[in-house]
Design a protein around this motif. Structure first.
Motif, PDB file in Angstrom:
ATOM      1  N   THR A   1      -0.252  10.501   4.875  1.00 12.85           N
ATOM      2  CA  THR A   1       0.956  10.432   5.688  1.00 12.85           C
ATOM      3  C   THR A   1       0.610   9.719   7.000  1.00 12.85           C
ATOM      4  OG1 THR A   1       0.515  12.517   6.828  1.00 12.85           O
ATOM      5  CG2 THR A   1       1.787  12.635   4.759  1.00 12.85           C
ATOM      6  N   GLN A   2       1.618   9.522   7.810  1.00 10.72           N
ATOM      7  CA  GLN A   2       1.398   8.931   9.119  1.00 10.72           C
ATOM      8  C   GLN A   2       0.483   9.822   9.954  1.00 10.72           C
ATOM      9  OE1 GLN A   2       4.344   9.424   7.551  1.00 10.72           O
ATOM     10  NE2 GLN A   2       5.709   7.691   7.842  1.00 10.72           N
ATOM     11  N   LEU A   3       0.579  11.133   9.761  1.00 12.92           N
ATOM     12  CA  LEU A   3      -0.267  12.081  10.474  1.00 12.92           C
ATOM     13  C   LEU A   3      -1.725  11.951  10.035  1.00 12.92           C
ATOM     14  CD1 LEU A   3      -0.175  14.302  12.613  1.00 12.92           C
ATOM     15  CD2 LEU A   3       0.306  15.937  10.783  1.00 12.92           C
TER      16      LEU A   3
ATOM     17  N   ASN B   1       7.000  11.963   6.961  1.00 13.50           N
ATOM     18  CA  ASN B   1       6.049  12.575   6.034  1.00 13.50           C
ATOM     19  C   ASN B   1       5.886  11.759   4.761  1.00 13.50           C
ATOM     20  OD1 ASN B   1       5.355  15.040   7.507  1.00 13.50           O
ATOM     21  ND2 ASN B   1       7.493  15.584   7.213  1.00 13.50           N
ATOM     22  N   VAL B   2       6.021  10.447   4.875  1.00 16.13           N
ATOM     23  CA  VAL B   2       5.878   9.565   3.720  1.00 16.13           C
ATOM     24  C   VAL B   2       4.407   9.486   3.325  1.00 16.13           C
ATOM     25  CG1 VAL B   2       6.145   7.187   2.898  1.00 16.13           C
ATOM     26  CG2 VAL B   2       7.872   8.188   4.404  1.00 16.13           C
ATOM     27  N   GLN B   3       4.140   9.643   2.046  1.00 15.09           N
ATOM     28  CA  GLN B   3       2.779   9.489   1.543  1.00 15.09           C
ATOM     29  C   GLN B   3       2.633   8.110   0.913  1.00 15.09           C
ATOM     30  OE1 GLN B   3       2.863  13.659  -0.337  1.00 15.09           O
ATOM     31  NE2 GLN B   3       0.681  13.264   0.023  1.00 15.09           N
ATOM     32  N   ASN B   4       1.599   7.377   1.326  1.00 19.90           N
ATOM     33  CA  ASN B   4       1.354   6.054   0.761  1.00 19.90           C
ATOM     34  C   ASN B   4       0.589   6.191  -0.558  1.00 19.90           C
ATOM     35  OD1 ASN B   4      -1.348   6.474   1.484  1.00 19.90           O
ATOM     36  ND2 ASN B   4      -1.237   5.167   3.295  1.00 19.90           N
TER      37      ASN B   4
ATOM     38  N   SER C   1       0.813  -1.218   0.000  1.00 12.99           N
ATOM     39  CA  SER C   1       0.000   0.000   0.000  1.00 12.99           C
ATOM     40  C   SER C   1       0.845   1.267   0.000  1.00 12.99           C
ATOM     41  CB  SER C   1      -0.939   0.011   1.212  1.00 12.99           C
ATOM     42  OG  SER C   1      -0.222   0.232   2.405  1.00 12.99           O
ATOM     43  N   GLY C   2       2.167   1.085   0.035  1.00 11.45           N
ATOM     44  CA  GLY C   2       3.068   2.227   0.097  1.00 11.45           C
ATOM     45  C   GLY C   2       3.227   2.772   1.504  1.00 11.45           C
TER      46      GLY C   2
END
Length: 111
Positions: free
Chosen positions: A58-60, A50-53, A21-22
């Motif tokens: 993001t994790q946030l 701040n990785v975008q799947n 899922s990224g």
């Protein structure tokens, strides 16, 4: 979960590795409300926050959506960017505003 995380880290599994899922381990820990795992992951110097799947979350976004205000605060304290939009053009605030504590933490975002 923490024991498994520690085993993965001991076996040099990349803290920033992506699944189908990224998403990273931090995405899943943040989404699941696993405070100890999030704390451990955030203690790793090269963890990316701040990785975008594949949904551009993001994790946030994940922690805000689930109402995990403690994790939202932890991510913000580490410099998580609350101005990133996902593929539905939503900020973390948009996903978390139904949870009062999360909304308060992210309220400075204006769409």
């Amino acid at each position: 979960n923490l024991l498994f995380l520690e085993e993965c880290l001991a076996n040099r599994v990349s803290v920033n590795g992506l699944d189908k899922s990224g998403s990273t381990a931090l995405h899943w820990a943040a989404s699941g409300g696993h405070i100890e795992c999030v704390e451990r992951l955030l203690s790793i110097p090269n963890v990316e926050i701040n990785v975008q799947n594949k949904l551009d979350d993001t994790q946030l976004h994940n922690s805000a959506w689930k109402g995990h205000h403690v994790i939202v605060e932890m991510l913000l304290d580490k410099g998580a960017n609350k101005m990133i939009r996902n593929n539905e053009n939503q900020y973390p605030y948009d996903l978390g505003s139904k949870h009062p504590e999360v909304g308060t933490l992210l309220k400075t975002v204006s769409g």
